[in-house]
Write a protein that holds these residues in place. Structure first.
Motif, short mmCIF file in Angstrom:
data_model
loop_
_atom_site.label_atom_id
_atom_site.label_comp_id
_atom_site.label_asym_id
_atom_site.label_seq_id
_atom_site.Cartn_x
_atom_site.Cartn_y
_atom_site.Cartn_z
N GLU A 1 42.08 42.93 32.94
CA GLU A 1 41.16 40.85 32.56
C GLU A 1 42.33 39.45 33.83
O GLU A 1 41.31 38.93 33.65
N ARG A 2 43.44 40.33 33.71
CA ARG A 2 44.25 38.96 34.80
C ARG A 2 43.77 39.64 36.49
O ARG A 2 43.31 38.21 36.89
N ASN A 3 42.97 40.88 37.02
CA ASN A 3 41.76 40.60 38.36
C ASN A 3 40.71 40.31 38.05
O ASN A 3 40.27 38.72 38.69
N LEU A 4 40.01 40.07 36.58
CA LEU A 4 38.51 39.40 36.64
C LEU A 4 38.85 37.67 35.81
O LEU A 4 37.73 37.65 36.98
N ALA A 5 39.68 37.70 35.23
CA ALA A 5 40.23 36.47 35.79
C ALA A 5 40.00 35.41 37.27
O ALA A 5 39.45 34.01 38.00
N VAL B 1 30.59 35.67 41.46
CA VAL B 1 30.99 37.31 42.16
C VAL B 1 31.20 38.09 40.34
O VAL B 1 32.61 38.36 39.86
N ALA B 2 30.96 39.53 40.06
CA ALA B 2 31.43 40.13 39.28
C ALA B 2 32.78 41.03 39.94
O ALA B 2 32.53 41.28 40.71
N TYR B 3 33.40 41.53 39.04
CA TYR B 3 34.79 42.06 38.92
C TYR B 3 34.33 43.17 38.16
O TYR B 3 34.38 43.00 36.60
N LYS C 1 25.74 37.75 37.77
CA LYS C 1 26.40 37.18 39.45
C LYS C 1 25.66 37.76 40.36
O LYS C 1 24.66 39.05 40.70
N GLN C 2 25.99 37.27 41.94
CA GLN C 2 25.73 37.73 42.80
C GLN C 2 25.76 38.42 43.69
O GLN C 2 25.40 38.74 44.43
N ALA C 3 26.98 38.98 43.46
CA ALA C 3 28.21 40.13 44.30
C ALA C 3 28.58 40.72 43.57
O ALA C 3 29.24 40.27 42.28
N LEU C 4 29.09 41.65 43.76
CA LEU C 4 30.08 42.66 42.96
C LEU C 4 31.65 42.78 43.77
O LEU C 4 31.66 43.44 45.39
N ILE C 5 32.16 43.26 42.92
CA ILE C 5 33.69 43.49 43.33
C ILE C 5 33.66 45.18 42.53
O ILE C 5 34.05 44.51 41.40
#
Length: 628
Positions: A367-371, A381-383, A407-411
């Protein structure tokens, strides 16, 4: 087709029924319709019936064709038309056994998921009455006696013997296995375990050549250490040394069961001679797998409070805080907590510790990385984090990917990935191509596929990801889905399919499955890596990534045109009518803007906005702004 090794089967359920075959062509159906009318016999018929019955009785034993009657005759012609389904509900069936004449016994569970069911109902079916009777629930296996009068059943944690004729009382039929004990000689066991581990690798390792190791010599080489082994941990060390000679990944060992501890979902610090809660992990208390003990209603312990006592026994910094929670997972423990180290204004709360905090800590990290990604990219960008390529990874992917498909891109972050199965489920969703948009009379247009992120993709990897965690980035790179970032993965892409259990309850694996392509064996002992993974290159990549994110965040998203006018769709003119829907572009499959609008003129005569020029992230797909 359901395949045990494919992660794409995760949402599939296998169901079955029970069937009976009439073997002889002139045989009667055991399930033929029966009339509910009762015939009334006349007195003469009854008398004749009695006489015939007497004659039959007098003739018993006179036939010399008993052997012929016992012989099984199968008429294969037309057999497929003589297969009938028993009138039972669809489900997961197994352990089918025949009892006394007309009696069938089986286990029935809910439709089986990826790895089959976890036990179910022990059921008896009566062919005469054509009805089921549930004899016992929570059964994982059973066996009938030869005469069909008794049965032995196994539950999740118990065994029992009961009559096969009716419902089973678990308490009365239970075998008291908890009273069984055996005296052991540890040194004799360790010698046998050592020999067994050597044999398991000899018989199961996928390469009979043992990667070039002289396996017989290895047994002799390391057996000399057994005289100095004083514990199971020592034995494990010797086993690791021996198995390392194969130089293969996926080799694992497991200890027999040990007494565990209970955890509160918190970090401690020492202050004022006491233990203080430095950080309290949050969770999702409605989800049993993400329960955070200190945050539950009625507990509400917060960061900064002191842990003063456990079950009424004072706790100071000189004591081992974790020793107080030995064997407490799932049990009620009373904590005395307060904001002051001297115990003033303290309170006592009841908590139920958990056996493992990894799920709570992982969720907080994710959740921290997503934020961070949300803030750095203005939500464009999605995570998605995938902890493994089996059950938990499947859950995480669904939890984080599908809510972000706008979203437009993805990690994709697969660091620490523990592997599991072939991650085709992830790949199938990541590689979905654009098909079309759909115009509606009212509301915004929508896209097919709807559950897809069509823009640029990046996968973060590290040296701890292995097995299926090696294969996932390898497939991602092989299919050209995006860029790999980070450090080369572990390089342990072999599989383990099950082995004998060691005599003390531990186990060892010997990889008996390995990947190969037209290029030979791949990934094992090599891993999957980015184009470069040197520290300097990694620092440079971080700087360029931050710069690209900053630039991309400031870039104005492309404006949206309305969908093309459908005017003239029914016209048969050879030339396109002004304002008609543009024809397909030959560049759509590869060079389509990420917003998926076809190139050409729009309804108002203007051109579609150009795609974003930033090569790091491509164009946008902000479906919340379909129209200007």
């Amino acid at each position: 087709m359901k395949h045990w090794f494919a992660m794409s089967n995760a949402d599939m359920e296998a169901s079955s029924s029970i069937y009976v075959a009439v073997l002889r062509a002139d045989g009667e159906s055991p399930l033929a319709p029966e009339s509910d009318e009762e015939a009334v016999a006349s007195g003469v018929e009854e008398a004749n019936g009695e006489t015939n019955g007497d004659e039959e009785a007098d003739g018993e034993g006179e036939s010399d064709g008993d052997e012929d009657e016992d012989r099984v005759q199968i008429d294969f012609e037309g057999l497929n038309q003589r297969i009938l389904a028993l009138p039972v509900q669809t489900g997961g069936y197994g352990n089918l056994e025949a009892g006394a004449a007309g009696k069938l016994y089986y286990l029935r569970s809910s439709p089986a998921g990826r790895f089959g069911g976890g036990g179910g109902d022990l059921v008896r079916f009566d062919l005469d009455g054509r009805e089921e009777t549930v004899l016992l629930s929570g059964v994982v296996g059973f066996s009938l006696s030869a005469d069909g009068k008794k049965l032995l059943y196994a539950g999740q944690d118990d065994f029992g013997i009961a009559d096969a004729g009716g419902k089973i009382d678990r308490a009365k039929s239970a075998i008291p296995t908890d009273k069984l004990t055996v005296r052991i000689d540890p040194r004799a066991e360790w010698q046998q375990i050592y020999d067994e581990v050597w044999r398991i690798n000899r018989d199961y390792f996928y390469d009979p050549g043992m990667h070039g190791a002289d396996w017989a010599a290895m047994a002799e080489k390391y057996s000399g250490f057994l005289t100095d082994v004083t514990s199971r941990a020592d034995l494990n060390r010797v086993l690791r040394w021996m198995c390392s000679e194969i130089a293969g990944g996926g080799d694992q060992r497991a200890d027999p069961e040990r007494v565990g501890g209970g955890l509160l979902g918190a970090d401690f610090e020492v202050a004022d001679g006491r233990y203080r809660f430095a950080h309290v992990l949050g969770g999702l208390n409605w989800n049993p797998e993400l329960r955070a003990p200190l945050t539950e209603p009625g507990v509400s312990v917060t960061t900064g409070e002191y842990l003063l006592a456990v079950d009424g026994i004072d706790l100071v910094a000189d004591h081992n805080v974790f020793a107080r929670f030995e064997n407490t997972a799932g049990k009620i423990v009373e904590l005395t907590v307060g904001l002051s180290a001297d115990g003033s204004d303290s309170r006592t709360v009841s908590v139920v510790p958990i056996p493992n905090e990894s799920a709570l800590r992982n969720r907080e990290w994710v959740e921290r990385n997503l934020a961070k990604v949300e803030e750095a990219t203005d939500g464009r960008v999605a995570y998605v984090y995938v902890p493994n390529t089996t059950t938990l990874g499947h859950t995480y992917f669904k939890r984080y990917f599908f809510p972000q498909v706008h979203k437009q891109a993805l990690i994709v972050d697969e660091r620490f990935n523990g592997g599991g199965q072939v991650a085709d489920y992830y790949i199938d969703h990541l590689r979905r191509p654009y098909i079309s948009h759909w115009a509606t009379r009212y509301g915004a247009d929508f896209r097919t596929p709807s559950a897809a992120i069509l823009g640029p993709k990046v996968m973060i990897i590290d040296e701890t990801a292995g097995s299926g965690g090696d294969l996932l980035p390898w497939m991602f790179n092989k299919l050209g889905l995006g860029t790999l970032v980070g450090k080369r993965t572990w390089g342990g892409l072999v599989g383990t399919l099950g082995f004998p259990v060691l005599m003390d309850g531990g186990f060892v694996t010997a990889p008996n499955l390995a990947i190969w392509t037209e290029d030979g064996f791949v990934v094992e002992n090599v891993g999957s890596g980015p184009r470069t993974s040197s520290p300097a290159a990694t620092r440079s990549l971080r700087r360029r990534s931050k710069s690209s994110l900053s630039s991309w965040r400031r870039t104005r998203p492309p404006s949206r045109s309305s969908h093309p006018s459908p005017s003239g769709l029914g016209a048969r003119a050879a030339e396109p009518v002004a304002g008609s829907m543009p024809g397909p572009s030959p560049h759509l499959p590869r060079k389509m803007p990420v917003d998926c609008a076809p190139s050409g003129a729009n309804a108002s005569g203007g051109s579609f906005p150009p795609p974003m020029s930033n090569p790091a992230f491509g164009t946008g797909n902000d479906t919340s702004a379909r129209h200007r």
